[in-house]
Design an enzyme around this catalytic site. Structure first.
Site, PDB file in Angstrom:
ATOM      1  N   ILE A  60      -6.486  27.554 -49.376  1.00  0.00           N
ATOM      2  CA  ILE A  60      -5.303  28.122 -49.821  1.00  0.00           C
ATOM      3  C   ILE A  60      -4.278  27.718 -50.341  1.00  0.00           C
ATOM      4  CG2 ILE A  60      -4.835  27.916 -46.572  1.00  0.00           C
ATOM      5  CD1 ILE A  60      -3.986  31.502 -46.950  1.00  0.00           C
ATOM      6  N   SER A  61      -3.497  28.584 -51.294  1.00  0.00           N
ATOM      7  CA  SER A  61      -2.754  27.886 -51.836  1.00  0.00           C
ATOM      8  C   SER A  61      -1.370  27.935 -50.813  1.00  0.00           C
ATOM      9  CB  SER A  61      -1.727  29.136 -53.013  1.00  0.00           C
ATOM     10  OG  SER A  61      -3.195  28.683 -53.988  1.00  0.00           O
ATOM     11  N   GLN A  62       0.056  27.419 -51.010  1.00  0.00           N
ATOM     12  CA  GLN A  62       1.120  27.745 -50.670  1.00  0.00           C
ATOM     13  C   GLN A  62       1.917  28.744 -50.721  1.00  0.00           C
ATOM     14  OE1 GLN A  62       2.996  24.593 -52.861  1.00  0.00           O
ATOM     15  NE2 GLN A  62       4.413  25.284 -52.304  1.00  0.00           N
TER      16      GLN A  62
END
Length: 213
Positions: A60-62
């Site tokens: 999950i991207s920042q």
């Protein structure tokens, strides 16, 4: 843990201070419960300034990258959006807050199943799901006002350009397998216009127009 306070703090310290200013994007990031899109054991880290694993060698991207890519699409609420790489479903939820309809494609069935369960539990009814090769787009639903690619590509997949409406925007990470640049592609009467938004690092975009698995 007070997750609402954590979201508010995330927005103020990670997004606003780095130049994210679209009020609709900021409101969506304050609202979507990011901690529900990661394993329960990682919930306390959900609002930290870094990506997290979600299984199947995916992440999950920042939060900042999610906000940056979303803001670049310039969504006003009426758009039809295509997302490549559903992953955890978090980016999907943010898009669903901001657009009329979201069509999301994930190549790993188990990830799509889990994301769909979470999104359904949160009441998102404007999302349509598909398992498949996202680099081919979703031709029968084209054209799209906006396209977001949540994986690093070696090039801009031509089917995505073909499925972008005139004036539409496509955001994707492009480069090699170690690092990429976020690229905004706009379809204009003269062809396409590209703008670089900064460096990033994503998992590989796998498919006919991406990397081999």
């Amino acid at each position: 843990m007070n997750f609402q306070k954590a979201r508010d703090r995330m927005v103020e310290t990670q997004l606003v201070t780095r130049g994210i200013h679209d009020p609709r994007v900021l409101d969506a990031m304050r609202k979507v419960p990011r901690h529900l899109f990661v394993d329960e054991a990682l919930a306390a880290q959900a609002y930290a300034d870094h990506p997290l694993p979600i299984g199947e060698k995916q992440t999950i991207s920042q939060p900042y990258i999610v906000a940056l890519m979303t803001e670049a699409l310039g969504l006003e609420g009426h758009e039809k959006v295509l997302e490549l790489g559903t992953g955890s479903g978090y980016q999907t939820a943010v898009l669903a807050e901001l657009a009329d309809r979201v069509f999301t494609i994930e190549r790993i069935p188990s990830l799509l199943h889990r994301a769909r369960e979470v999104l359904n539990s949160l009441g998102y009814r404007n999302v349509v799901y598909r398992v498949g090769d996202g680099t081919l787009g979703w031709p029968e639903e084209a054209p799209f006002d906006a396209i977001l690619v949540s994986a690093g590509a070696p090039r801009v997949p031509q089917p995505l350009v073909d499925q972008l409406s005139m004036g539409g925007r496509l955001v994707l990470p492009m480069g090699d397998r170690l690092s990429q640049e976020l690229i905004l592609v706009e379809r204009v009467p003269e062809g396409i216009r590209k703008t670089t938004l900064g460096g990033c690092r994503f998992v590989d975009l796998v498919g006919k127009w991406g990397w081999e698995e």
